[in-house]
Design an enzyme around this catalytic site. Sequence first.
Site, PDB file in Angstrom:
ATOM      1  N   HIS A   1       0.816  -1.214   0.000  1.00 44.23           N
ATOM      2  CA  HIS A   1       0.000   0.000   0.000  1.00 44.23           C
ATOM      3  C   HIS A   1       0.852   1.268   0.000  1.00 44.23           C
ATOM      4  O   HIS A   1       1.897   1.341   0.619  1.00 44.23           O
ATOM      5  CB  HIS A   1      -0.996   0.013   1.163  1.00 44.23           C
ATOM      6  CG  HIS A   1      -0.378  -0.129   2.525  1.00 44.23           C
ATOM      7  ND1 HIS A   1      -1.138  -0.357   3.643  1.00 44.23           N
ATOM      8  CD2 HIS A   1       0.894  -0.087   2.961  1.00 44.23           C
ATOM      9  CE1 HIS A   1      -0.358  -0.434   4.699  1.00 44.23           C
ATOM     10  NE2 HIS A   1       0.877  -0.274   4.309  1.00 44.23           N
ATOM     11  N   ASN A   2       0.352   2.241  -0.756  1.00 42.53           N
ATOM     12  CA  ASN A   2       0.954   3.576  -0.842  1.00 42.53           C
ATOM     13  C   ASN A   2       2.319   3.605  -1.516  1.00 42.53           C
ATOM     14  O   ASN A   2       3.033   4.607  -1.455  1.00 42.53           O
ATOM     15  CB  ASN A   2       1.052   4.235   0.539  1.00 42.53           C
ATOM     16  CG  ASN A   2      -0.314   4.464   1.150  1.00 42.53           C
ATOM     17  OD1 ASN A   2      -0.720   3.722   2.040  1.00 42.53           O
ATOM     18  ND2 ASN A   2      -1.034   5.446   0.653  1.00 42.53           N
TER      19      ASN A   2
END
Length: 336
Positions: free
Chosen positions: A237-238
């Site tokens: 994520h991210n």
Amino acid sequence: MLTLGELARQLDAELVGNPGQPVDGLGTIQSATGSQLTFLANPRYRSFLEQTRAAAVLIPESQREFCPVAALIVKDPYLSFARASAFFETAPVATPGIHPSAVVDGQAQVAASASVGPNAVIDAGVTVGEGAVIMANSVIGAGSVIGEQCKIWPNVTIYHGVTLGPRTIIHANCVIGGDGFGFAFNGGGWTKLHQVGGVIIGADVEIGSGTTVDRGAIEDTVIGDGVILDNQIQVAHNVVIGNHTAIAGKAGIAGSAKIGAYCLIGGAAGIAGHIEVCDKVQILAMSLVSSSITEPGTYGSALPVDTQSRYRRNVARFRNLDDLARRVRKLERSSD
């Protein structure tokens, strides 16, 4: 079927040979038949060139005199071979339309020129662009956007809130937009941090089979234009991956890492979370990147294979490195 003359025009190559010679496929320089095209990019394999039976070979000017068959003279034989491969594509051509067994929500927008295969599922609010292909059993989650000319191979799962740019290709069994690994320890177990970001993937991206791209925890996970990801890669994520970066199979990129443009990351490499890798960095296979890289160049950390006995001796010595370093520092201080 193409002729050498037509190939030469398409590839902007100088033809040495009969322009009417037909070419019906591709082959390696060792196995190509008299109707196939091949290439030589590395002069170390010139002995294979001298013995080839191909219809024609893509070669640089420096290898012209060694070619016993027709030649297409180009600056970059491998690049030209890649371009030529498009003329011999064997994948079936998709037919526009929605298969009767597909499930398409009434609030989805699917372009008339798009193709939706058997048992595919398209949720509410999805937009499927012109010429896009969604193959059998793939699922497109609510509110996602599939750009024009995208190709989604079978059994792909694209969660809600994912955007794919034009001409992006997602191979079989990928999962795009699943939850990132976000949990807070509560003293006795784990409390889930709900992942409320999305995934934004640029134009002309290709993602190999079995790769996962997690959605952002708060902000989006972002993959830039022209990125190529091999099979079985984990993008957490991210993560942000810059334009035209290439990552080989089984690499793992931890959460919130930022990778620059035009990077090359070898197979099974690991990128720690919350670090940055600048543009034009090459990371060798099986390397662990645990801190930011701020200067372009080639980096590596993996030990090459060795005999078992010598490897074990070296590992035993590695365990004593800290003690040895302390003793050296002590000796240096005493000698001052």
